[in-house]
Write a protein that holds these residues in place. Sequence first.
Motif, PDB file in Angstrom:
ATOM      1  N   TRP A 102       0.968  -1.066   0.199  1.00 60.75           N
ATOM      2  CA  TRP A 102      -0.078  -0.306  -0.336  1.00 60.75           C
ATOM      3  C   TRP A 102       0.822   1.319   0.031  1.00 60.75           C
ATOM      4  O   TRP A 102       0.531   2.566  -0.638  1.00 60.75           O
TER       5      TRP A 102
ATOM      6  N   GLY B 287     -18.458   2.665  -5.757  1.00 56.76           N
ATOM      7  CA  GLY B 287     -17.838   1.670  -5.381  1.00 56.76           C
ATOM      8  C   GLY B 287     -18.036   0.121  -4.922  1.00 56.76           C
ATOM      9  O   GLY B 287     -18.494  -0.318  -6.008  1.00 56.76           O
TER      10      GLY B 287
ATOM     11  N   GLN C 248     -13.675   0.493  -1.043  1.00 54.08           N
ATOM     12  CA  GLN C 248     -12.974   0.899  -2.393  1.00 54.08           C
ATOM     13  C   GLN C 248     -13.557   2.031  -2.794  1.00 54.08           C
ATOM     14  O   GLN C 248     -14.202   1.435  -3.757  1.00 54.08           O
TER      15      GLN C 248
ATOM     16  N   ASP D 231     -12.249   4.290  -6.383  1.00 49.51           N
ATOM     17  CA  ASP D 231     -11.080   4.883  -6.730  1.00 49.51           C
ATOM     18  C   ASP D 231     -11.195   5.809  -8.410  1.00 49.51           C
ATOM     19  O   ASP D 231     -12.173   6.153  -8.390  1.00 49.51           O
ATOM     20  N   HIS D 232     -10.679   6.741  -8.873  1.00 53.28           N
ATOM     21  CA  HIS D 232     -10.189   7.104  -9.977  1.00 53.28           C
ATOM     22  C   HIS D 232      -8.885   7.432 -10.709  1.00 53.28           C
ATOM     23  O   HIS D 232      -7.753   7.127 -10.135  1.00 53.28           O
TER      24      HIS D 232
ATOM     25  N   TRP E  87      -6.167   7.971  -8.584  1.00 53.57           N
ATOM     26  CA  TRP E  87      -6.750   8.094  -6.742  1.00 53.57           C
ATOM     27  C   TRP E  87      -7.085   6.625  -6.422  1.00 53.57           C
ATOM     28  O   TRP E  87      -7.830   6.558  -6.929  1.00 53.57           O
ATOM     29  N   THR E  88      -6.585   6.319  -5.248  1.00 52.32           N
ATOM     30  CA  THR E  88      -7.651   4.983  -4.721  1.00 52.32           C
ATOM     31  C   THR E  88      -7.711   5.439  -2.505  1.00 52.32           C
ATOM     32  O   THR E  88      -6.877   5.901  -2.427  1.00 52.32           O
TER      33      THR E  88
ATOM     34  N   LEU F  48      -9.371   3.381   0.488  1.00 52.96           N
ATOM     35  CA  LEU F  48     -10.064   2.205   1.162  1.00 52.96           C
ATOM     36  C   LEU F  48     -10.482   3.166   2.507  1.00 52.96           C
ATOM     37  O   LEU F  48      -9.911   3.195   3.525  1.00 52.96           O
TER      38      LEU F  48
END
Length: 149
Positions: free
Chosen positions: A11, A38, A83, A85-86, A95-96, A98
């Motif tokens: 990570w 998501g 999660q 994301d983009h 980006w992510t 969580l």
Amino acid sequence: MPTTPNQDTYWESAGASRASHVIPTSECWALVTTQSAGRLGFFREGLLDIFPVNYLVIDEHLYFRTSVDGTIATSHLEHAAFQIDHVDKEARSGWTILLNGPATRVEDPTLLTTLWGKAVDEPWAPGQRDLFFDLAPTLVRGRRIGAAH
């Protein structure tokens, strides 16, 4: 005997030509509100299941709808992950976020009235989706990935 890497080892790292930066919690929440779908992760019968779901955010809680008798509603969600994301393929960046924490059924009538009154995307899955869950994260983590400068 080889050592086992810390659970955050992957990570916290980026590829050789990539840069990875931690996103502060307040910015994580701001980014989460820019999306509407998501993935919900949870354990069921000894396996990890991951389902795409639509969601909305109110006061740093993430809410999603599901069917009363479906897999999500009939699973134990006290250790759930969510999660979002983009990804910008052209810029090779993104980006992510969580979110980890319990997901519980929403039963408060006032909150349900608020949730039903919000304009949200229709769930992707077919059938009735009239049971709301509240994911109240105990841990919020985010990473932004881009080219190393």
